[in-house]
Write a protein that holds these residues in place. Structure first.
Motif, PDB file in Angstrom:
ATOM      1  N   HIS A   1       1.054  -0.837   0.145  1.00 28.09           N
ATOM      2  CA  HIS A   1       0.222  -0.178  -0.262  1.00 28.09           C
ATOM      3  C   HIS A   1       0.956   0.875  -0.359  1.00 28.09           C
ATOM      4  CE1 HIS A   1      -3.889  -2.536   1.073  1.00 28.09           C
ATOM      5  NE2 HIS A   1      -2.348  -2.926   1.213  1.00 28.09           N
ATOM      6  N   PHE A   2       0.766   2.052  -0.882  1.00 23.54           N
ATOM      7  CA  PHE A   2       1.912   3.421  -1.290  1.00 23.54           C
ATOM      8  C   PHE A   2       0.951   4.703  -0.218  1.00 23.54           C
ATOM      9  CE2 PHE A   2       3.922   6.399  -4.332  1.00 23.54           C
ATOM     10  CZ  PHE A   2       4.522   6.577  -3.245  1.00 23.54           C
ATOM     11  N   ILE A   3       0.876   4.383   0.481  1.00 27.72           N
ATOM     12  CA  ILE A   3       0.064   6.053   1.485  1.00 27.72           C
ATOM     13  C   ILE A   3       0.926   7.783   1.378  1.00 27.72           C
ATOM     14  CG2 ILE A   3      -0.921   7.529   3.506  1.00 27.72           C
ATOM     15  CD1 ILE A   3      -1.513   4.232   3.995  1.00 27.72           C
TER      16      ILE A   3
ATOM     17  N   ARG B   1     -11.527  10.430  -4.692  1.00 31.94           N
ATOM     18  CA  ARG B   1     -11.676   9.293  -4.750  1.00 31.94           C
ATOM     19  C   ARG B   1     -10.063   8.687  -3.590  1.00 31.94           C
ATOM     20  NH1 ARG B   1     -14.621   4.926  -7.122  1.00 31.94           N
ATOM     21  NH2 ARG B   1     -13.059   4.046  -7.724  1.00 31.94           N
ATOM     22  N   ARG B   2      -9.167   9.439  -4.179  1.00 32.06           N
ATOM     23  CA  ARG B   2      -7.740   9.031  -4.042  1.00 32.06           C
ATOM     24  C   ARG B   2      -6.920  10.246  -3.037  1.00 32.06           C
ATOM     25  NH1 ARG B   2      -2.929  11.524  -5.056  1.00 32.06           N
ATOM     26  NH2 ARG B   2      -3.524  12.399  -6.760  1.00 32.06           N
TER      27      ARG B   2
ATOM     28  N   LYS C   1       1.984   5.236  -8.685  1.00 28.25           N
ATOM     29  CA  LYS C   1       0.268   6.374  -7.756  1.00 28.25           C
ATOM     30  C   LYS C   1       0.052   6.114  -6.649  1.00 28.25           C
ATOM     31  CE  LYS C   1      -3.529   8.910 -10.058  1.00 28.25           C
ATOM     32  NZ  LYS C   1      -4.962   8.423 -10.712  1.00 28.25           N
ATOM     33  N   PRO C   2       0.268   7.420  -5.468  1.00 28.61           N
ATOM     34  CA  PRO C   2      -0.361   6.595  -4.826  1.00 28.61           C
ATOM     35  C   PRO C   2      -1.761   5.707  -4.246  1.00 28.61           C
ATOM     36  CG  PRO C   2       0.287   8.796  -4.594  1.00 28.61           C
ATOM     37  CD  PRO C   2       0.061   8.574  -5.766  1.00 28.61           C
ATOM     38  N   ASP C   3      -2.105   4.951  -3.147  1.00 26.67           N
ATOM     39  CA  ASP C   3      -2.963   4.537  -3.626  1.00 26.67           C
ATOM     40  C   ASP C   3      -4.125   5.693  -2.404  1.00 26.67           C
ATOM     41  OD1 ASP C   3      -3.149   1.653  -4.570  1.00 26.67           O
ATOM     42  OD2 ASP C   3      -1.415   1.489  -2.652  1.00 26.67           O
ATOM     43  N   LEU C   4      -3.202   6.433  -1.800  1.00 23.25           N
ATOM     44  CA  LEU C   4      -4.411   7.127  -0.967  1.00 23.25           C
ATOM     45  C   LEU C   4      -3.144   8.144  -0.797  1.00 23.25           C
ATOM     46  CD1 LEU C   4      -6.683   7.605   1.516  1.00 23.25           C
ATOM     47  CD2 LEU C   4      -4.964   6.515   3.235  1.00 23.25           C
ATOM     48  N   THR C   5      -3.663   9.116  -0.854  1.00 26.45           N
ATOM     49  CA  THR C   5      -2.959  10.748  -0.360  1.00 26.45           C
ATOM     50  C   THR C   5      -3.890  11.573   0.840  1.00 26.45           C
ATOM     51  OG1 THR C   5      -2.179  10.967  -1.879  1.00 26.45           O
ATOM     52  CG2 THR C   5      -1.983  13.038  -0.930  1.00 26.45           C
TER      53      THR C   5
ATOM     54  N   LEU D   1       7.142  -2.083  -2.335  1.00 30.16           N
ATOM     55  CA  LEU D   1       5.267  -2.422  -2.064  1.00 30.16           C
ATOM     56  C   LEU D   1       5.302  -4.061  -3.175  1.00 30.16           C
ATOM     57  CD1 LEU D   1       4.550   0.895  -3.891  1.00 30.16           C
ATOM     58  CD2 LEU D   1       3.976  -0.027  -1.783  1.00 30.16           C
TER      59      LEU D   1
ATOM     60  N   LEU E   1      -8.433   1.736   4.127  1.00 29.10           N
ATOM     61  CA  LEU E   1      -7.909   1.326   3.002  1.00 29.10           C
ATOM     62  C   LEU E   1      -7.346   0.134   2.654  1.00 29.10           C
ATOM     63  CD1 LEU E   1      -5.987   2.372   0.077  1.00 29.10           C
ATOM     64  CD2 LEU E   1      -4.176   2.403   1.806  1.00 29.10           C
TER      65      LEU E   1
END
Ligand SMILES: Nc1ncnc2c1ncn2[C@@H]1O[C@H](COP(=O)(O)OP(=O)(O)O)[C@@H](O)[C@H]1O
Ligand SMILES: [Mg+2]
Length: 215
Positions: A4-6, A188-189, A137-141, A88, A213
């Motif tokens: 997961h990329f945050i 969404r992100r 691309k981040p999964d969540l920012t 990742l 997430l």
């Protein structure tokens, strides 16, 4: 990608570094594998670039905005290949203090290089070392949002004041508005989190979003 990329974004003094560390500590305590990193930096080459950008050799050295953009992108390309992608691929949670959104907002908007062009170049740099055509691309920012004057006041107690911290009020306000508009376009992100409240309250809100997430 398994992990997961945050990413953490927001203006100076909004609490990114503090909250990233708190989230990292919380996740590690709950048994997750976590990598905590930052931009510019995160690698030896990146840290050397960070020093150039944030603490240039002479205070009189006015870095050209385009030169500054390429330095950020160079740091990112190295960072993705050396740190982010391997983590990742190993299924870890990567917490990163600033990423592509910062380049779009600081270089594209606040420095006036064109958000569109900078976004394209940033996207290209984020393909480094990746499978062909796959964009990292981040999964969540988490966009930590705070009024500029409160953020600047919070920096007063900090040891390291850098070149960007010393920019004008107008520059920081442009950054804040740029981020908020980016969040509107990516609902969404990007999660906007108001940080003009107690540390603990901010951490709890972040934890809720991250848990959603991870679950
Ligand atoms: N919610 C908060 N309330 C009060 N002070 C805070 C809060 N969050 C962070 N700080 C303090 O503000 C300063 C800037 O925080 P920091 O995490 O370094 O911001 P950033 O990395 O976004 O520039 C630090 O001294 C930090 O302890
Ligand atoms: Mg910071």
């Amino acid at each position: 990608m398994k992990g997961h990329f945050i990413t953490f974004e927001g203006g100076e003094g909004s609490g990114k570094t503090t909250q990233l560390a708190r989230l990292g500590h919380d996740l590690l305590g709950r048994g997750y594998s976590v990598v905590q990193t930052r931009e510019p930096g995160g690698t030896k080459i990146g840290d050397a670039i960070r020093q150039l950008i944030l603490h240039p050799p002479s205070v009189d050295d006015d870095i050209d905005p385009m030169a500054e953009l390429f330095l950020y992108l160079a740091s990112r390309a190295q960072h993705i290949r050396e740190i982010i992608l391997p983590a990742l691929q190993a299924g870890k949670i990567v917490l990163c203090d600033r990423f592509t959104d910062a380049t779009i907002i600081y270089q594209g908007k606040a420095r006036g290089l064109s958000e569109k062009v900078v976004a394209q170049m940033a996207r290209y740099a984020a393909q480094t070392g990746n499978q062909k055509g796959v964009l990292l691309k981040p999964d969540l920012t988490l966009l930590l949002d705070l009024e500029v004057k409160v953020g600047i006041a919070r920096l007063k107690g900090r040891k390291e004041i850098n070149r960007i911290d010393k920019e004008t009020f107008q520059f920081h306000e442009s950054v804040r508005q740029g981020y908020l508009s980016l969040a509107k376009r990516n609902p969404r992100r990007i999660h906007v989190i108001n940080t003009n409240t107690r540390l603990q309250a901010v951490s709890e809100e972040i934890r809720e979003v991250v848990d959603a997430l991870l679950s």
